[in-house]
Design an enzyme around this catalytic site. Structure first.
Site, mmCIF file in Angstrom:
data_model
loop_
_atom_site.group_PDB
_atom_site.id
_atom_site.type_symbol
_atom_site.label_atom_id
_atom_site.label_comp_id
_atom_site.label_asym_id
_atom_site.label_seq_id
_atom_site.Cartn_x
_atom_site.Cartn_y
_atom_site.Cartn_z
ATOM 1 N N GLY A 302 -55.415 2.142 23.050
ATOM 2 C CA GLY A 302 -54.416 2.292 21.993
ATOM 3 C C GLY A 302 -53.719 3.644 22.030
ATOM 4 C CB SER A 303 -52.101 5.521 19.272
ATOM 5 O OG SER A 303 -51.314 4.433 18.819
#
Length: 568
Positions: A302-303
């Protein structure tokens, strides 16, 4: 009367005829033959068959016994024991020598802590053999109480048993040995030849019951195993496990992973996993606890990948460092897929894109680059490759080759979807940001000197990203709970939807945080992943960031890292 005397005197006993010469010679020959046979037999036994008979006699009295080798100790970086071998006693029996007396068998069964029926059934199974175990790896005191019964046919054997002082705190990293002290999991398995050493041999004299009469000499000495010094700091390990366990319980999560790494050397200072198990008592063991998730399991990050993708964007020269990206209206359509931000952030500069964790901003910047730019940067940072720790079953993760990538796949790669990484890979990649662009390969062993890093990011870009990461944990950011009093820290949150049989699950997430401290002079990198929190909060900034804050703050103080500013 004289006649009666004469008559009586005329009655005389018969006299045997003298032995004829032939009969005497025959008997003499028989005696001589018997003597010759006897002498021949003696000669045969004492001269011709002597080696064979001697070996057979020795086989029944002389023994070559194994001298068990002492398994090497595993310690932390400060010499604190993490795995040690303690002397134990194994009791065995010759079923054919065990007494048939019921009272003696009852006393033996009670001393062994088993029922008489269990003992009888075991003896019955081995009645045609000369060996069976009664109880393995007992303390010498407990074994001696049984030996004091002097039950015929019961003997002892000296062995070693592995003990783990840290218990469940470092179980998955250390691994375990089996009842024969052979490594089965973790580092115990990876370094089995080094830790095991080499057993020795001695010659002993025993009686017909197998009891030791005299030791005749050492044939070869036992060589103890080597001592393994790990990179982890037991103090930080305990603290990391405690904080991770508290977070998993508070958020009603399935489990979690935490890795703390020395930013300058790549040495792993702590590696905690949940669920876990107690290697000293494996009764009721949950098989999930055996897995070292930090090295073996992978997940979509993810981020937390956005700072690494931004390194590729800045190095490309296509995008100016002062660029401003319009993320309105908070969503965009690419290849029939919709990419969204949490809300419409409007215009954002590069620090703002990371602070707000804008998928739109990262996608628009990435689509201006060549198709393989972000992939090449991830490859330089070690993703899709073996971490090289030597741990059994360590994962390479997945970094798909850039063949016929669509625009949506290139965009997704920039915000951490479409690839899978392990926690150790992610921590190693962040050392490049913390170490002037040089990525440090992870090491589970203590290093005698700093290794040569692998160039992965331009030094000026790495320094710029450090400053941007600090703003990402600012007072008004989603990562603000990662802040540490007295120290400048930086990092990035990540919230990732889990995959299931039907694609991405609706309400199942992984909460991730990756950070560096202190920003002024980076010393440690920490990655935290909490799996499927169910208590309401699931964002990385709410679930994983507080764990980073607590562990990092305490670790910096334990390592005597001077604070950046005074705390009132």
């Amino acid at each position: 009367m004289n006649q009666r005397r004469r008559g009586g005197s005329s009655r005389q006993l018969p006299i045997a005829p003298p032995l004829g010469g032939g009969r005497f010679l025959f008997i003499l020959i028989l005696v001589a033959l018997a003597a010759i046979v006897l002498i021949g037999r003696i000669t045969l036994l004492q001269v011709i068959d002597r080696p064979f008979l001697q070996s057979q006699g020795d086989a029944r009295t002389l023994r070559h016994e194994v001298i068990p080798s002492h398994r090497g100790m595993i310690t932390d970086r400060n010499g604190e024991p993490l795995a040690i071998s303690t002397p134990v006693v194994t009791l065995w029996a010759n079923p054919q020598e065990l007494p048939s007396d019921g009272i003696q068998r009852v006393m033996l069964a009670q001393a062994l802590g088993m029922s008489l029926d269990d003992l009888e059934s075991r003896v019955a199974r081995y009645e045609n053999r000369e060996f069976m175990y009664l109880r393995r790896q007992m303390t010498p005191e407990a074994a001696q109480r049984i030996l004091d019964l002097r039950t015929p046919g019961v003997y002892q054997q000296r062995e070693y048993k592995r003990y783990y002082p840290a218990g469940e705190v470092a179980a998955q990293l250390l691994g375990v040995t089996n009842v024969d002290d052979i490594g089965q999991e973790g580092l115990e398995l990876a370094y089995q030849p080094f830790l095991a050493g080499h057993p020795g041999q001695r010659r002993v004299l025993k009686d017909r019951r197998g009891r030791l009469v005299r030791e005749l000499g050492i044939i070869s000495d036992a060589q103890p195993g080597g001592e393994l010094s790990l990179a982890i700091d037991q103090r930080i390990q305990y603290m990391a496990y405690r904080e991770l366990r508290a977070a998993v319980a508070e958020n009603e999560a399935d489990g979690g992973v935490l890795v703390t790494m020395d930013a300058r050397t790549g040495e792993v200072l702590a590696m905690a996993n949940l669920p876990s198990y107690n290697p000293n008592n494996r009764a009721g063991l949950d098989p999930r606890g055996l897995r070292n998730q930090a090295l073996v399991d992978v997940f979509e990050p993810g981020s937390v990948m956005k700072p690494l993708a931004m390194a590729a964007i800045l190095e490309s020269g296509v995008v100016d460092r002062d660029v401003v990206v319009d993320t309105s209206p908070g969503w965009m359509r690419i290849d029939q897929f919709t990419i969204r931000d949490i809300r419409n952030y409007g215009e954002l500069d590069l620090p703002g894109i990371l602070e707000k964790s804008s998928n739109i901003g990262m996608s628009k910047l990435t689509l201006q680059l060549d198709d393989t730019t972000v992939w090449e940067k991830y490859n330089q940072l070690g993703f899709g490759q073996s971490p090289g720790t030597g741990f059994p079953g360590e994962s390479t993760g997945s970094l798909p080759a850039p063949v016929r990538w669509s625009r949506s796949e290139r965009a997704a790669l920039s915000y951490g979807y479409g690839l899978s990484v392990s926690a150790i890979q992610l921590a190693s990649a962040y050392t490049a940001l913390a170490n002037g662009g040089m990525r440090m390969p992870p090491s589970l062993l203590r290093l005698s000197e700093p290794p040569q890093g692998i160039p992965a990011i331009d030094p000026s870009v790495a320094d710029d990203l450090l400053d941007i990461l600090e703003t990402s944990v600012g007072p008004n950011s989603g990562g603000r709970r990662a802040r540490v009093e007295g120290y400048r820290v930086g990092g990035k949150t990540g919230t990732v939807r889990k995959t299931g049989l039907q694609g991405y699950a609706e309400n199942a997430y992984r909460s991730v945080f990756a950070g560096i401290a202190p920003i002024s002079d980076p010393r440690i990198v920490t990655v935290v992943m909490i799996d499927h929190p169910r208590a309401g909060q699931f964002y990385g900034g709410a679930v994983a960031a507080p764990v980073f804050s607590s562990v990092t703050g305490n670790a910096l103080r334990l390592l005597d890292v001077p604070p950046d500013y005074e705390v009132e």
